[in-house]
Design a protein around this motif. Structure first.
Motif, short mmCIF file in Angstrom:
data_model
loop_
_atom_site.label_atom_id
_atom_site.label_comp_id
_atom_site.label_asym_id
_atom_site.label_seq_id
_atom_site.Cartn_x
_atom_site.Cartn_y
_atom_site.Cartn_z
N TRP A 121 0.87 -1.18 0.00
CA TRP A 121 0.00 0.00 0.00
C TRP A 121 0.90 1.22 0.00
O TRP A 121 1.76 1.37 0.86
CB TRP A 121 -0.89 0.01 1.23
CG TRP A 121 -1.69 -1.23 1.47
CD1 TRP A 121 -1.44 -2.21 2.41
CD2 TRP A 121 -2.89 -1.65 0.80
NE1 TRP A 121 -2.40 -3.20 2.34
CE2 TRP A 121 -3.30 -2.89 1.36
CE3 TRP A 121 -3.65 -1.10 -0.23
CZ2 TRP A 121 -4.44 -3.58 0.94
CZ3 TRP A 121 -4.79 -1.79 -0.66
CH2 TRP A 121 -5.17 -3.01 -0.08
N THR A 122 0.72 2.13 -0.95
CA THR A 122 1.66 3.25 -1.11
C THR A 122 1.21 4.55 -0.44
O THR A 122 2.01 5.47 -0.29
CB THR A 122 1.88 3.58 -2.59
OG1 THR A 122 0.70 4.20 -3.13
CG2 THR A 122 2.23 2.34 -3.40
N GLY A 123 -0.06 4.67 -0.08
CA GLY A 123 -0.52 5.93 0.48
C GLY A 123 -0.42 7.07 -0.52
O GLY A 123 -0.71 6.92 -1.71
N THR A 268 0.75 -2.27 -10.67
CA THR A 268 0.17 -1.10 -10.00
C THR A 268 -1.32 -1.05 -10.27
O THR A 268 -1.77 -1.30 -11.38
CB THR A 268 0.84 0.19 -10.50
OG1 THR A 268 2.23 0.13 -10.20
CG2 THR A 268 0.23 1.42 -9.84
N MET A 269 -2.09 -0.72 -9.24
CA MET A 269 -3.54 -0.64 -9.38
C MET A 269 -4.10 0.27 -8.30
O MET A 269 -3.48 0.50 -7.26
CB MET A 269 -4.17 -2.03 -9.26
CG MET A 269 -4.02 -2.67 -7.89
SD MET A 269 -4.49 -4.43 -7.87
CE MET A 269 -3.08 -5.12 -8.73
N VAL A 270 -5.29 0.79 -8.57
CA VAL A 270 -6.01 1.54 -7.55
C VAL A 270 -6.60 0.56 -6.56
O VAL A 270 -7.19 -0.46 -6.95
CB VAL A 270 -7.12 2.39 -8.21
CG1 VAL A 270 -7.96 3.09 -7.15
CG2 VAL A 270 -6.49 3.42 -9.15
N GLY A 271 -6.42 0.85 -5.27
CA GLY A 271 -6.90 -0.08 -4.26
C GLY A 271 -8.41 -0.24 -4.25
O GLY A 271 -8.93 -1.35 -4.21
N GLY A 272 -9.12 0.90 -4.30
CA GLY A 272 -10.58 0.83 -4.25
C GLY A 272 -11.05 0.07 -3.02
O GLY A 272 -10.60 0.32 -1.91
N ASP A 273 -11.95 -0.89 -3.23
CA ASP A 273 -12.45 -1.72 -2.13
C ASP A 273 -11.64 -3.00 -1.94
O ASP A 273 -12.01 -3.84 -1.14
CB ASP A 273 -13.92 -2.08 -2.38
CG ASP A 273 -14.85 -0.90 -2.15
OD1 ASP A 273 -14.53 -0.06 -1.28
OD2 ASP A 273 -15.87 -0.80 -2.83
N ARG A 274 -10.57 -3.14 -2.68
CA ARG A 274 -9.72 -4.33 -2.53
C ARG A 274 -9.10 -4.32 -1.14
O ARG A 274 -8.61 -3.29 -0.67
CB ARG A 274 -8.63 -4.32 -3.60
CG ARG A 274 -7.77 -5.58 -3.61
CD ARG A 274 -6.64 -5.45 -4.61
NE ARG A 274 -5.92 -6.72 -4.68
CZ ARG A 274 -5.89 -7.50 -5.75
NH1 ARG A 274 -6.53 -7.13 -6.84
NH2 ARG A 274 -5.22 -8.63 -5.73
N THR A 275 -9.08 -5.46 -0.48
CA THR A 275 -8.53 -5.51 0.88
C THR A 275 -7.29 -6.38 0.99
O THR A 275 -6.69 -6.46 2.05
CB THR A 275 -9.58 -6.04 1.87
OG1 THR A 275 -9.97 -7.37 1.50
CG2 THR A 275 -10.80 -5.13 1.91
N ARG A 276 -6.88 -7.04 -0.10
CA ARG A 276 -5.72 -7.91 -0.07
C ARG A 276 -4.66 -7.42 -1.06
O ARG A 276 -4.99 -7.01 -2.17
CB ARG A 276 -6.10 -9.36 -0.43
CG ARG A 276 -7.02 -10.03 0.58
CD ARG A 276 -7.35 -11.45 0.14
NE ARG A 276 -8.28 -12.10 1.04
CZ ARG A 276 -7.94 -12.77 2.13
NH1 ARG A 276 -6.65 -12.89 2.44
NH2 ARG A 276 -8.85 -13.32 2.90
N LEU A 277 -3.41 -7.50 -0.65
CA LEU A 277 -2.31 -7.19 -1.55
C LEU A 277 -2.06 -8.37 -2.48
O LEU A 277 -2.05 -9.52 -2.02
CB LEU A 277 -1.03 -6.89 -0.76
CG LEU A 277 -1.01 -5.58 0.03
CD1 LEU A 277 0.21 -5.55 0.95
CD2 LEU A 277 -0.99 -4.38 -0.91
N PRO A 278 -1.84 -8.13 -3.77
CA PRO A 278 -1.59 -9.23 -4.69
C PRO A 278 -0.14 -9.69 -4.64
O PRO A 278 0.77 -8.94 -4.27
CB PRO A 278 -1.90 -8.61 -6.05
CG PRO A 278 -1.54 -7.17 -5.87
CD PRO A 278 -1.89 -6.84 -4.45
#
Length: 433
Positions: A121-123, A268-278
């Motif tokens: 997560w990059t903030g 790289t992707m927008v986190g959105g509602d995703r809760t897990r890191l790939p």
């Protein structure tokens, strides 16, 4: 930690033992708990402490054969772990090629190092991405840089005096929906973004319009058009809505089309509602005081970063961040005139991390180096921080991820350890022993 050490893009601000995530801020005096691991974000969330540090000319840097070990980088990286952080992965690109390394561990109870290709997560690192897309739309004459944002988003109820430039530069005065902290210690809370309240609500999903409307329900920090500056996540959530309205596409769709695919940024992707890191990744932890005053540690590897839409909701890797930073500063994403606007800092934003332009911090040259450093680092609400720093031509970059652990960290150590790493990477300096 001094007030100057907490001025930056995306820091946590603390008063007494309370810390509120706001993605950045002006220089202001705070009382920090010296044992709060969350104080990491005070130095990481937007700018690294690079006072007296800037990019040297290639001829001034020590010559190291490509692929050769660089023990000074390993030492500087290890210093962050010795300061109490759980793990770190670092990537440096310069005239010697690419160097990658990691130190510490990827999770509590393990001896395995963090992966050098891990996602995180990059903030607030997403803010230059957001600003770049807005400026591309300016270049295409679909948006006016000094036009009223309300002309494009009439249903939000924005003050018509707020321009596109103001939201990119943090001069709109919009209330920061993650909370406002004032020099006199006054706090105006926003959504839960730190501490026990955030931990217990870290999977909550937010819509960008919801975040902006919350901000608009609060008194602005100052009136737009005044000669003032205050970092606010709200600005960049408005920028996301602006991109979506003008293009008719989602924020992620436009990012893929304009940045990710052209630069081959496949992780790289927008986190959105995703809760897990790939894919491979280190685990992140969050240390916070419970209601009874006792310190607790939560594994926050899984979290929902939709509370920072357009302002802090990116997932990436050090390799992808290098690709973006190098391309942006190298002039491959924006025409020269708009790149110059992006690099032009607002005078009221000056602090230890430089001054803020349009989505970038600009750090003045120090006495031993030959040019400015451009950065916009970041932290997720908990568990992770990221560094993205580049020379003015994009030829030398430092990208890194730090995962937090369960240690009590003295925040006074953070600026020194970060300075060591940046000095070694950009000026050929040696880390402090």
């Amino acid at each position: 930690m001094s007030d100057s050490a907490i001025a930056a893009s995306g820091p946590y601000k603390a008063h007494k033992d309370k810390i509120a995530h706001d993605g950045g801020g002006r220089r202001r005096r705070r009382v920090f708990s010296r044992v709060a691991v969350t104080a990491l974000a005070a130095a990481l969330l937007a700018g690294v402490a690079t006072t007296g540090t800037a990019v040297a000319d290639d001829n001034d840097l020590p010559k190291v054969a490509a692929g050769q070990d660089r023990p000074e980088l390993q030492k500087a990286m290890q210093a962050l772990v010795d300061a109490g952080f759980l793990g770190v992965q670092v990537r440096v690109n310069d005239q010697n090629g690419e160097w990658v390394g990691s130190a510490g561990v990827r999770k509590l109870g393990s001896a395995e190092k963090p992966p050098t290709n891990g996602s995180f997560w990059t903030g607030s690192v997403v803010k230059p991405f957001t600003a770049t897309m807005v400026l591309q739309l300016v270049a295409e004459k679909k948006i006016g840089l000094d036009a009223s944002v309300a002309d494009y988003l009439p249903k939000l109820g924005l003050d018509p005096r707020i321009t596109v430039r103001m939201i990119l530069q943090h001069t709109s005065g919009l209330f920061n929906y993650t909370g406002e902290y004032f020099p006199d210690g006054t706090i105006k809370p926003g959504i839960p973004a730190t501490g026990k309240e955030w931990v217990e609500n870290r999977f909550k999903s937010y819509k960008p319009e919801e975040l902006v409307r919350l901000a608009l329900s609060k008194e602005p920090r100052f009136e737009p058009g005044q000669d003032e500056w205050s970092y606010s996540n709200t600005n960049y959530t408005v920028a996301q809505l602006l991109i979506e309205k003008v293009t008719g596409h989602s924020f992620m769709t436009e990012m893929r089309r304009r940045i990710l695919r052209p630069l081959d940024m496949r992780h790289t992707m927008v986190g959105g509602d995703r809760t897990r890191l790939p894919g491979p990744h280190a685990r992140g932890y969050y240390r916070y005081p419970d209601t009874d005053g006792q310190w607790k540690v939560a594994d926050v590897t899984r979290q929902n970063v939709s509370l920072l839409a357009g302002a802090g909701d990116l997932i990436s890797t050090t390799e992808d961040l290098h690709r973006f930073s190098s391309a942006l500063l190298g002039g491959r994403l924006l025409p020269p005139k708009l790149m110059a606007e992006m690099r032009k800092p607002h005078p009221k934003s000056a602090g230890i991390f430089g001054s803020y332009g349009l989505g970038l911090y600009v750090q003045d040259a120090g006495p031993n180096c030959g040019g400015p450093v451009y950065n916009h680092n970041g932290s997720a609400p908990g568990g992770y921080s990221a560094l993205m720093i580049s020379s003015s031509d994009g030829k030398r970059t430092l990208t890194a991820s730090i995962n937090w652990g369960d240690a009590a960290i003295d925040p006074a150590q953070v600026p020194t350890t970060l300075n060591n790493l940046v000095k070694v990477a950009f000026c050929g300096g040696q880390s402090a022993s």
